[in-house]
Design a protein around this motif. Structure first.
Motif, PDB file in Angstrom:
ATOM      1  N   TYR A   1       7.154  17.111 -12.869  1.00  0.00           N
ATOM      2  CA  TYR A   1       6.323  16.045 -12.326  1.00  0.00           C
ATOM      3  C   TYR A   1       6.561  14.742 -13.090  1.00  0.00           C
ATOM      4  O   TYR A   1       6.735  14.756 -14.320  1.00  0.00           O
ATOM      5  N   PRO A   2       6.530  13.616 -12.381  1.00  0.00           N
ATOM      6  CA  PRO A   2       6.765  12.332 -13.051  1.00  0.00           C
ATOM      7  C   PRO A   2       5.524  11.859 -13.789  1.00  0.00           C
ATOM      8  O   PRO A   2       4.417  12.376 -13.587  1.00  0.00           O
ATOM      9  N   ASP A   3       5.717  10.881 -14.652  1.00  0.00           N
ATOM     10  CA  ASP A   3       4.577  10.230 -15.286  1.00  0.00           C
ATOM     11  C   ASP A   3       3.764   9.498 -14.229  1.00  0.00           C
ATOM     12  O   ASP A   3       4.288   9.074 -13.186  1.00  0.00           O
ATOM     13  N   SER A   4       2.475   9.357 -14.484  1.00  0.00           N
ATOM     14  CA  SER A   4       1.581   8.762 -13.493  1.00  0.00           C
ATOM     15  C   SER A   4       1.961   7.333 -13.148  1.00  0.00           C
ATOM     16  O   SER A   4       1.695   6.864 -12.040  1.00  0.00           O
ATOM     17  N   TRP A   5       2.636   6.622 -14.060  1.00  0.00           N
ATOM     18  CA  TRP A   5       2.966   5.222 -13.782  1.00  0.00           C
ATOM     19  C   TRP A   5       3.998   5.096 -12.666  1.00  0.00           C
ATOM     20  O   TRP A   5       4.120   4.058 -12.041  1.00  0.00           O
ATOM     21  N   VAL A   6       4.727   6.181 -12.390  1.00  0.00           N
ATOM     22  CA  VAL A   6       5.761   6.129 -11.358  1.00  0.00           C
ATOM     23  C   VAL A   6       5.146   6.172  -9.963  1.00  0.00           C
ATOM     24  O   VAL A   6       5.470   5.370  -9.091  1.00  0.00           O
ATOM     25  N   THR A   7       4.247   7.131  -9.721  1.00  0.00           N
ATOM     26  CA  THR A   7       3.726   7.360  -8.376  1.00  0.00           C
ATOM     27  C   THR A   7       2.362   6.737  -8.124  1.00  0.00           C
ATOM     28  O   THR A   7       1.945   6.621  -6.978  1.00  0.00           O
ATOM     29  N   GLU A   8       1.649   6.351  -9.177  1.00  0.00           N
ATOM     30  CA  GLU A   8       0.308   5.804  -8.997  1.00  0.00           C
ATOM     31  C   GLU A   8       0.241   4.298  -9.215  1.00  0.00           C
ATOM     32  O   GLU A   8      -0.838   3.722  -9.230  1.00  0.00           O
ATOM     33  N   GLY A   9       1.383   3.661  -9.415  1.00  0.00           N
ATOM     34  CA  GLY A   9       1.393   2.217  -9.554  1.00  0.00           C
ATOM     35  C   GLY A   9       0.866   1.717 -10.880  1.00  0.00           C
ATOM     36  O   GLY A   9       0.532   0.543 -11.010  1.00  0.00           O
ATOM     37  N   LYS A  10       0.789   2.587 -11.881  1.00  0.00           N
ATOM     38  CA  LYS A  10       0.301   2.166 -13.189  1.00  0.00           C
ATOM     39  C   LYS A  10       1.453   1.562 -14.005  1.00  0.00           C
ATOM     40  O   LYS A  10       2.620   1.889 -13.771  1.00  0.00           O
ATOM     41  N   PRO A  11       1.152   0.696 -14.947  1.00  0.00           N
ATOM     42  CA  PRO A  11       2.213   0.109 -15.767  1.00  0.00           C
ATOM     43  C   PRO A  11       2.855   1.128 -16.686  1.00  0.00           C
ATOM     44  O   PRO A  11       2.213   2.067 -17.151  1.00  0.00           O
ATOM     45  N   ASN A  12       4.142   0.940 -16.937  1.00  0.00           N
ATOM     46  CA  ASN A  12       4.868   1.808 -17.841  1.00  0.00           C
ATOM     47  C   ASN A  12       4.377   1.561 -19.271  1.00  0.00           C
ATOM     48  O   ASN A  12       4.446   0.439 -19.761  1.00  0.00           O
ATOM     49  N   PRO A  13       3.883   2.583 -19.959  1.00  0.00           N
ATOM     50  CA  PRO A  13       3.367   2.358 -21.315  1.00  0.00           C
ATOM     51  C   PRO A  13       4.445   1.901 -22.293  1.00  0.00           C
ATOM     52  O   PRO A  13       4.130   1.328 -23.333  1.00  0.00           O
ATOM     53  N   ASP A  14       5.718   2.151 -21.949  1.00  0.00           N
ATOM     54  CA  ASP A  14       6.808   1.749 -22.834  1.00  0.00           C
ATOM     55  C   ASP A  14       7.353   0.364 -22.522  1.00  0.00           C
ATOM     56  O   ASP A  14       8.256  -0.113 -23.205  1.00  0.00           O
ATOM     57  N   ASP A  15       6.839  -0.274 -21.487  1.00  0.00           N
ATOM     58  CA  ASP A  15       7.349  -1.588 -21.097  1.00  0.00           C
ATOM     59  C   ASP A  15       6.184  -2.424 -20.590  1.00  0.00           C
ATOM     60  O   ASP A  15       5.722  -2.241 -19.472  1.00  0.00           O
ATOM     61  N   SER A  16       5.719  -3.343 -21.423  1.00  0.00           N
ATOM     62  CA  SER A  16       4.552  -4.147 -21.068  1.00  0.00           C
ATOM     63  C   SER A  16       4.867  -5.159 -19.979  1.00  0.00           C
ATOM     64  O   SER A  16       3.958  -5.662 -19.315  1.00  0.00           O
ATOM     65  N   SER A  17       6.133  -5.463 -19.734  1.00  0.00           N
ATOM     66  CA  SER A  17       6.508  -6.441 -18.716  1.00  0.00           C
ATOM     67  C   SER A  17       6.816  -5.798 -17.371  1.00  0.00           C
ATOM     68  O   SER A  17       7.285  -6.464 -16.454  1.00  0.00           O
ATOM     69  N   ASP A  18       6.579  -4.488 -17.275  1.00  0.00           N
ATOM     70  CA  ASP A  18       6.927  -3.767 -16.052  1.00  0.00           C
ATOM     71  C   ASP A  18       6.045  -4.197 -14.885  1.00  0.00           C
ATOM     72  O   ASP A  18       4.837  -4.294 -15.004  1.00  0.00           O
ATOM     73  N   GLU A  19       6.685  -4.465 -13.739  1.00  0.00           N
ATOM     74  CA  GLU A  19       5.967  -4.828 -12.525  1.00  0.00           C
ATOM     75  C   GLU A  19       6.644  -4.185 -11.325  1.00  0.00           C
ATOM     76  O   GLU A  19       7.843  -3.897 -11.354  1.00  0.00           O
ATOM     77  N   VAL A  20       5.866  -3.968 -10.276  1.00  0.00           N
ATOM     78  CA  VAL A  20       6.407  -3.412  -9.045  1.00  0.00           C
ATOM     79  C   VAL A  20       6.870  -4.555  -8.150  1.00  0.00           C
ATOM     80  O   VAL A  20       6.153  -5.544  -7.974  1.00  0.00           O
ATOM     81  N   SER A  21       8.052  -4.399  -7.563  1.00  0.00           N
ATOM     82  CA  SER A  21       8.587  -5.407  -6.656  1.00  0.00           C
ATOM     83  C   SER A  21       8.665  -4.810  -5.260  1.00  0.00           C
ATOM     84  O   SER A  21       9.526  -3.966  -4.975  1.00  0.00           O
ATOM     85  N   LEU A  22       7.764  -5.240  -4.383  1.00  0.00           N
ATOM     86  CA  LEU A  22       7.767  -4.727  -3.015  1.00  0.00           C
ATOM     87  C   LEU A  22       9.008  -5.185  -2.266  1.00  0.00           C
ATOM     88  O   LEU A  22       9.586  -4.427  -1.480  1.00  0.00           O
ATOM     89  N   ALA A  23       9.426  -6.428  -2.504  1.00  0.00           N
ATOM     90  CA  ALA A  23      10.603  -6.946  -1.808  1.00  0.00           C
ATOM     91  C   ALA A  23      11.855  -6.171  -2.205  1.00  0.00           C
ATOM     92  O   ALA A  23      12.674  -5.801  -1.356  1.00  0.00           O
ATOM     93  N   LYS A  24      12.011  -5.911  -3.497  1.00  0.00           N
ATOM     94  CA  LYS A  24      13.166  -5.144  -3.953  1.00  0.00           C
ATOM     95  C   LYS A  24      13.106  -3.720  -3.431  1.00  0.00           C
ATOM     96  O   LYS A  24      14.131  -3.150  -3.029  1.00  0.00           O
TER      97      LYS A  24
END
Length: 277
Positions: free
Chosen positions: A138-161
């Motif tokens: 199972y993946p970490d919750s940040w992958v499927t639940e839209g939560k930020p990656n705890p290892d990367d504070s600048s992580d954001e989701v890009s809908l366009a990409k």
């Protein structure tokens, strides 16, 4: 002298007696039903609490009773089913939660249907398979639940990409609107209009049936997350502008206009001609 016979006086029955009797019967029946319902509910809660504590050992029993006939006692597979060595708990959870397994009948593709096991039972079987022949988990919750990656504070989701990656890598099978599409030999790519984020990720990682496996060299974890976010956004998007017509673009819209629009004009022309004659 004749003895007078005493007659027992018969009073007139009240008109509300029947209504009172019916009301008492209803109250009695309702009380019995309420008590039985409460007892059944407590039994169900007890069973639920027990099923939530299933372990890999319980999963082995479930596997032996329901899966070993096709996949073998040692998960090595048989003529009826493939090997499960290396598929991991993520693939098992995907196949059983979507109802594809146990297989209903042999065919070009396993159809999605209502699952035959509870979530706790599915997790137990998946845990057993993972303990015997580990694979994708199972993946970490940040992958499927839209939560930020705890290892990367600048992580954001890009809908366009994510939408662009989906069009490049997935739309040829699943359709640009994620409505699914036909493949060869009776196979098909399922619609993604109601698929959960976890199952989207599981399909990309495990490659069920005709789905290719998208490793990190093809799509990074962040790319997968962007694709999932774009699809979930499309699921929750409010449709504007009338009928969606499958969201298939100008093809379905042109077909609609040709059949109903031009058809209505032809019918009106015929009616006007017949009227004038």
């Amino acid at each position: 002298m004749a003895r007078e016979k005493k007659h027992r006086s018969r009073g007139r029955r009240s008109p509300f007696a029947a209504a009172a009797l019916i009301g008492a019967g209803l109250l009695l029946t309702g009380g019995v039903y309420a008590g039985a319902s409460a007892a059944m509910a407590s039994t169900t809660d007890a069973q639920t609490s027990v099923t939530t504590e299933l372990t890999a050992a319980d999963g082995q029993k479930l596997f032996t009773a329901n899966c070993a006939t096709c996949h073998g006692m040692d998960l090595q597979g048989t003529k009826e089913g493939p090997s499960l060595v290396g598929v991991g708990e993520l693939a098992v959870e995907f196949q059983m939660s979507t109802g594809r397994m146990p297989l209903q009948m042999q065919g070009p593709q396993a159809p999605q249907k209502h699952p035959q096991f509870t979530e706790a039972q599915i997790r137990a079987v998946a845990s057993y398979v993972q303990s015997v022949a580990p694979g994708p988990t199972y993946p970490d919750s940040w992958v499927t639940e839209g939560k930020p990656n705890p290892d990367d504070s600048s992580d954001e989701v890009s809908l366009a990409k994510g939408a662009e990656l989906f069009r490049v890598n997935c739309a040829m099978c699943h359709n640009v609107a994620a409505a699914g599409g036909a493949l060869t030999e009776g196979k098909y790519a399922p619609a993604l209009t109601s698929t959960s984020a976890l199952h989207m990720y599981a399909a990309m990682v495990t490659g069920p049936q005709n789905m290719p496996v998208f490793g990190d060299m093809n799509l990074s974890t962040q790319d997968k997350r962007d694709i999932i976010a774009a699809l979930v956004f499309q699921q929750n998007e409010v449709q504007v502008g009338g009928f969606t017509l499958g969201s298939l673009g100008p093809v379905s819209e042109g077909l609609f206009i040709w059949i109903f629009g031009i058809g209505a004009l032809v019918a009106l022309t015929v009616w006007i001609t017949a009227k004038s004659n």
